[in-house]
Design an enzyme around this catalytic site. Structure first.
Site, PDB file in Angstrom:
ATOM      1  N   LYS A   1     -14.403  33.685  25.620  1.00 16.17           N
ATOM      2  CA  LYS A   1     -14.677  33.270  24.067  1.00 16.17           C
ATOM      3  C   LYS A   1     -13.798  31.865  23.964  1.00 16.17           C
ATOM      4  O   LYS A   1     -12.734  31.960  23.776  1.00 16.17           O
ATOM      5  CB  LYS A   1     -14.213  34.097  23.514  1.00 16.17           C
ATOM      6  CG  LYS A   1     -14.814  35.574  23.921  1.00 16.17           C
ATOM      7  CD  LYS A   1     -13.717  36.509  24.442  1.00 16.17           C
ATOM      8  CE  LYS A   1     -13.978  38.089  24.204  1.00 16.17           C
ATOM      9  NZ  LYS A   1     -15.151  38.459  24.627  1.00 16.17           N
TER      10      LYS A   1
ATOM     11  N   ASP B   1     -15.968  17.694  20.316  1.00 15.59           N
ATOM     12  CA  ASP B   1     -15.501  16.192  20.678  1.00 15.59           C
ATOM     13  C   ASP B   1     -14.372  16.268  21.897  1.00 15.59           C
ATOM     14  O   ASP B   1     -14.514  16.874  22.705  1.00 15.59           O
ATOM     15  CB  ASP B   1     -15.048  15.676  19.566  1.00 15.59           C
ATOM     16  CG  ASP B   1     -16.182  15.327  18.554  1.00 15.59           C
ATOM     17  OD1 ASP B   1     -17.317  15.653  18.768  1.00 15.59           O
ATOM     18  OD2 ASP B   1     -15.825  15.392  17.237  1.00 15.59           O
TER      19      ASP B   1
END
Length: 446
Positions: free
Chosen positions: A356, A361
């Site tokens: 998970k 960016d």
């Protein structure tokens, strides 16, 4: 970071999502904030699977001097579980206070072994919402499970992630596999360990109180200062900093900036989801997200679609080798919607997927226990570490790219999401999610 909440009626920067300004000096009352509260001066190390996590954890436990806390969904009776158990037992035998809390459903099969291992060693074991009979799962509270995977040693070193205490090649439903499941955790040092410590100790106390509440009530009745004792109990049940201390955030302007974020059924019901959405909305170049169980709500899906429409590369890595078919179906009914809006979907094929993680960016990343589905986002107790650091994000991005390289990309022509049968599948999954949440005590659309 600075204490207190924004003044009523004013929507400050910290309420919008990236925490207080960079030069904050204290990480205080973090639990009162509805989103990630970042603090500098941390060290966060990525750990790949149990093969890296368990030796690091055992080494830390072997060096413990005062106390060890461990919370996990699954603590299994296999070689990996025995390795961690032996480290905990050795610590307890030399006088370290060791407290372990496991989920009553996830660890149900191994509870006899755990009691046998820990009984004479001084390891304090607590079970979160034990499942004594199958029909007890029909009670609303029983559907809210302890899904966190946390360990803290001597208040100074923490481990957080998605890795249960079980061998990477051992699946409880499918048995042994040749390839280890894909999963991650982090080892953390610095101010961010404080909230991790507060969380695991509060969860242990809640589990213990839930199990021994008649004795707790009798002790309160016999106490000479019942009011003081009640206040102390409530303080231990809540996730709050110590009454007479604050968590110093040294070198707040310097990397690594990190935040510990939980989802629980008290004050932090949507904190992980909000923190995800805040990061996704800021994305300019890339969003990479890994979740084995993927069925987000309307706002989360809209945020992904909006990012793709504004030119952000959005890539999802989901299960290709399914451990639960209903979970795979839930994700697949969303494929057509997401693909039509430019989201790229990949299915991990070599082994079971349990990681998970997410990247936004080149300076935001998260590793934790929270899936992107109703159970994790609305029901279970979850914990994630979020990091604002280019080097860490670059390292995690390399792991993501390596996983993508051995995955299968889902093409629009392969998606059976349209027409009568597609609508029927979507309706069935939505109805199932709605019923499950209503049984669990959650209302409203999802």
């Amino acid at each position: 970071m600075s204490a207190g909440s924004p003044p009523s009626g004013r929507r400050s920067r910290r309420a919008r999502g990236d925490g207080p300004p960079y030069n904050s000096a204290l990480l205080h009352n973090w639990y009162d904030h509805p989103r990630a509260l970042f603090c500098g001066g941390n060290d966060v190390k990525l750990l790949r699977g149990g093969n890296e996590l368990f030796p690091a954890m055992c080494e830390a436990i072997a060096a413990a001097r005062s106390e060890v806390w461990l919370a996990t969904y699954i603590f299994h009776d296999d070689d990996a579980g025995r390795l961690v158990a032996d480290a905990l037992i050795a610590a307890a035998l030399r006088g370290v206070r060791v407290r372990v809390v496991v989920d009553g459903f996830g660890s149900k099969a191994s509870l006899p072994a755990l009691y046998q291992w820990f009984a004479d060693a001084g390891v304090e074991l607590s079970v979160f919402r034990p499942v004594r009979r199958w029909w007890s799962l029909l009670q609303p509270g029983q559907l809210r499970r302890l899904h966190q995977k946390i360990c803290v040693v001597d208040h100074g070193l923490g481990f957080v992630g998605g890795i249960n205490v079980i061998d990477d090649c051992n699946d409880l439903n499918h048995g042994h596999s040749d390839q280890p499941r894909l999963d991650f955790a982090v080892a953390v040092r610095g101010p961010v360990v404080g909230p991790v410590q507060q969380t695991v100790s509060a969860i242990w106390t809640r589990a213990t109180f839930g199990h021994d509440w008649p004795e707790e009530v009798r002790a309160l009745a016999r106490s000479s200062e019942p009011v003081t004792r009640v206040r102390d109990l409530l303080r231990r049940l809540r996730i709050t900093p110590p009454l007479k201390s604050q968590l110093a955030c040294s070198d707040a302007d310097r990397p690594m900036r990190a935040a510990f974020v939980v989802r629980d059924n008290l004050r932090q019901r949507r904190a992980i989801e909000r923190s995800y959405i805040d990061a996704l909305r800021r994305a300019r170049t890339r969003i990479d997200l890994v979740s084995p169980y993927f069925y987000p709500g309307h706002m989360f899906r809209r945020t992904l679609r909006d990012a793709a429409r504004r030119g952000v590369q959005v890539r999802l890595l989901l299960q290709g080798k399914l451990d639960y078919r209903i979970a795979g179906l839930a994700a697949q009914v969303l494929y057509d919607e997401l693909l039509r809006h430019g989201v790229h979907i990949h299915e991990y094929m070599p082994a079971f997927l349990h990681a998970k993680i997410a990247l936004v960016d080149d300076d935001w990343a998260t590793v934790g226990s929270s899936n992107i589905d109703p159970l994790s986002l609305l029901l279970n107790l979850e914990a994630n570490v979020m990091v604002r650091d280019r080097d860490f994000t670059r390292e995690l991005a390399a792991e993501f790219d390596a996983a993508i390289a051995v995955s299968r990309e889902v093409q629009a022509v392969h998606v059976r999401g349209r027409g009568f049968w597609g609508a029927l599948r979507r309706g069935f999954v939505a109805w199932g999610a709605h019923v499950y949440l209503r049984v669990a005590g959650i209302t409203g659309r999802y």
